[in-house]
Design a protein around this motif. Sequence first.
Motif: not given
Length: 305
Positions: A136-137, A140
Amino acid sequence: VCFPEQVASICELLDLVDNHKIRPWESLPANALTSKNLNRWRRERKSTYTQKNLSSKGGKMSSLPNKKTGALSREENMENMMENLVFEHLESYGEQKESKKDSNLSKWRTIQTFTNDIVNQSCCWFATDLQEGEKLSPTDLLTTNILSLLFQVYSDQLLNERCSVSLNAKNWEILSYETNNGKLFYQARFINDLIPIAPVFGRGKNKLPKWMKKHARPNQIDDAKNCVPPGVSCPTPVAIFVSKNLSTLVFQSIDSAVKMEAAFWLDRQFCSAGKSWTRRWYNHNFQEMIEVLKKHATKMVEEQL
C-alpha cells in the motif's frame, strides 16, 4: 394546492441531497391544480355563494341590482371581481402543460448492474487483508477498507455474526449523472444501516461541520476534502446544481464516489468538536472507533428498555 408532478420532482431533488426518500402525500392528487379540480371548486364556490345570499323567506337573492342605478353595490362588484380574478389566475395556471422536470433531474440514473471489471476491482476496495506481495502507498485512500473492517469487527463482537461490505444493492446505491456533452459523473450512497449513525448530541453539535447536522454527505467541495486525511490522495469533487440554490457533489469514477462516500460516513460517525478543536474520524485509531460504536450500541439498548 400543488401539482403532483411538481411535488414529486421536488421530492426527487431533495432526495439527491439528504437521501431521506420522502414521497408526495396520498391526498395530493385530489387537491391538484388541474382544470377538472378548478372547475369543481368554482362550482362549489358559486353554489355556496348563492345559498349564502338567498333570503330565508322568499328565496330571492339578496344581492339584487340597485333600484335606482340598476347595478350591484360597490362591495358586491368588488367581491365578484376579486372572485373572478382569483379563479382566472388559478385556471390559467392549472391549464398549463405539466411543467417539465428540472433538466438536471432527468440526467440522473440509478445503476442497477455493474460490469465484471468493476465487480472485480471492488474486491480490493473492501478487502481487509493484504494479498501476498501486495503493498500500500501512504497516499492511498483506504476508507472503504476501513469501513468494511469496522462492519466485520462490529458484527463479530456485538451481533455474533459475520457481516461484510461489498459493492451490491444491499450496501450501496450508485447514481450516474450525464452532462450535456455526454460526460458521466457518479455519486454513491451507503445504505447499510446495520450500524446506526451516532447522534450529533454530545459530540459538540454546534461546532461540528454544518452538513453533518442535516445531511448524509456534504455538498460543498471544501467540506468533502476535509473528510480525507492530510497527505492522502483526494478524488476531485464536482458540484452539480440540482436547482438554482442547491448543489450536490459527484465524482469522475465509481471507485472515487464509493471511497468518498465511505469517508463521509466515517466522519459523520466519529467526528467530534470542542470550542477550539475538531477531531475527525482519521484522528481516531481503530480501537477507539470500535469503542465509540459499542458505547452508542449500549446506549441504544438502554433507551429501548
